[in-house]
Scaffold this active site. Structure first.
Site, PDB file in Angstrom:
ATOM      1  N   GLY A  13      49.209  56.655 104.363  1.00  0.00           N
ATOM      2  CA  GLY A  13      50.541  57.053 103.902  1.00  0.00           C
ATOM      3  C   GLY A  13      50.852  56.784 102.440  1.00  0.00           C
ATOM      4  N   SER A  14      49.828  56.646 101.605  1.00  0.00           N
ATOM      5  CA  SER A  14      50.142  56.408 100.186  1.00  0.00           C
ATOM      6  C   SER A  14      50.793  57.640  99.563  1.00  0.00           C
ATOM      7  CB  SER A  14      48.895  55.978  99.398  1.00  0.00           C
ATOM      8  OG  SER A  14      47.964  57.027  99.316  1.00  0.00           O
ATOM      9  N   ASN A 104      49.543  71.515 102.046  1.00  0.00           N
ATOM     10  CA  ASN A 104      48.586  70.425 102.270  1.00  0.00           C
ATOM     11  C   ASN A 104      48.025  69.990 100.929  1.00  0.00           C
ATOM     12  OD1 ASN A 104      46.917  68.620 103.752  1.00  0.00           O
ATOM     13  ND2 ASN A 104      45.202  70.065 103.523  1.00  0.00           N
ATOM     14  N   HIS A 106      44.541  68.293  99.285  1.00  0.00           N
ATOM     15  CA  HIS A 106      43.137  68.051  99.627  1.00  0.00           C
ATOM     16  C   HIS A 106      42.426  67.431  98.420  1.00  0.00           C
ATOM     17  CE1 HIS A 106      39.506  68.559 101.946  1.00  0.00           C
ATOM     18  NE2 HIS A 106      38.912  68.926 100.821  1.00  0.00           N
TER      19      HIS A 106
HETATM   20  C1  GRF Z   1      44.565  62.031 100.839  1.00  0.00           C
HETATM   21  O1  GRF Z   1      43.403  61.794 100.105  1.00  0.00           O
HETATM   22  C2  GRF Z   1      44.786  63.506 101.043  1.00  0.00           C
HETATM   23  O2  GRF Z   1      44.292  64.280 100.013  1.00  0.00           O
HETATM   24  C3  GRF Z   1      44.038  63.787 102.308  1.00  0.00           C
HETATM   25  O3  GRF Z   1      44.233  62.656 103.104  1.00  0.00           O
HETATM   26  C4  GRF Z   1      44.439  61.513 102.270  1.00  0.00           C
HETATM   27  C5  GRF Z   1      45.674  60.818 102.746  1.00  0.00           C
HETATM   28  O4  GRF Z   1      45.867  59.588 102.093  1.00  0.00           O
HETATM   29  N1  GRF Z   1      44.491  65.024 102.904  1.00  0.00           N
HETATM   30  P1  GRF Z   1      47.187  58.757 102.334  1.00  0.00           P
HETATM   31  O5  GRF Z   1      47.343  58.571 103.841  1.00  0.00           O
HETATM   32  O6  GRF Z   1      48.329  59.537 101.760  1.00  0.00           O
HETATM   33  O7  GRF Z   1      47.012  57.434 101.641  1.00  0.00           O
END
Ligand code: GRF
Length: 191
Positions: A13-14, A104, A106
């Site tokens: 969830g960062s 999304n 990525h």
């Molecule tokens: C991120 O690297 C995003 O690009 C991918 O999943 C990861 C999620 O990271 N889809 P976080 O949970 O937001 O820390």
């Protein structure tokens, strides 16, 4: 009335946190997670953001979970949905219903390195440049129309951990910016 953003997240969830910190004053933000153990739920509590846990494990099969998620999303009727580390695949009918309203992020320059572990895949491949993509969601995995991309250079001395840090830092800057731009346009077109 404030525009409504729903964030779907399954893990750390960062990205959720950076979106909340940057945009909570402008938009109404709500989290949905399907994973009862996800750290993102702790973040939502700490940040005092409304969340809905639709615990995937309580559903006998995927379709009943998807139906529940769909009902909830329809009821909420968000202006925009941002996937941020959502680890399930949305069924076609949800993608179609909210077509053009689901984003999304990525961690690679799509169409390179689709799917899981994209940062490691790029690192192991030995590319000199990778990056981050924000795109609309369609029914093809990491395949929707690209909204924006930014490049990260992989220096010879970079370790995988260093690259991960660079990518995440970029994500935290880029995703709120794109979301804000889209929601702001909606606000203006409604006036
Ligand atoms: C991120 O690297 C995003 O690009 C991918 O999943 C990861 C999620 O990271 N889809 P976080 O949970 O937001 O820390």
């Amino acid at each position: 009335m404030k525009n409504k953003l729903i964030i779907l997240a399954s893990g750390n969830g960062s990205n959720f946190e950076s979106i909340v910190k940057k945009l909570r004053n402008k938009y109404k933000i709500k989290l949905i997670s399907e994973n009862k153990d996800a750290y993102v739920l702790q973040r939502a509590i700490q940040l005092n953001i409304d969340y809905e846990l639709i615990n995937y494990k309580n559903f006998g099969e995927r379709e009943s979970y998807n139906q529940k998620l769909f009902e909830y999303m329809k009821k909420e009727d968000p202006d925009l949905i941002a996937l941020a580390g959502y680890m399930k695949i949305l069924p076609e009918y949800i993608v179609e219903y909210f077509s053009g309203r689901i984003l999304n992020i990525h961690p690679s320059l799509l169409p390179a390195f689709k799917g899981l572990n994209a940062i490691k895949k790029a690192f192991d491949y030995g590319v000199k440049y990778t990056g981050v993509t924000v795109h609309y969601v369609n029914n093809e995995l990491d395949g929707g129309k690209i909204i924006t991309q930014e490049v990260v250079k992989i220096e010879p001395e970079d370790t995988l951990e260093m690259l991960e840090e660079k990518i995440h830092k970029l994500e935290h800057r880029l995703y709120p910016k794109v979301i804000d731009k889209i929601l702001r346009k909606l606000t203006i077109s409604r006036r």
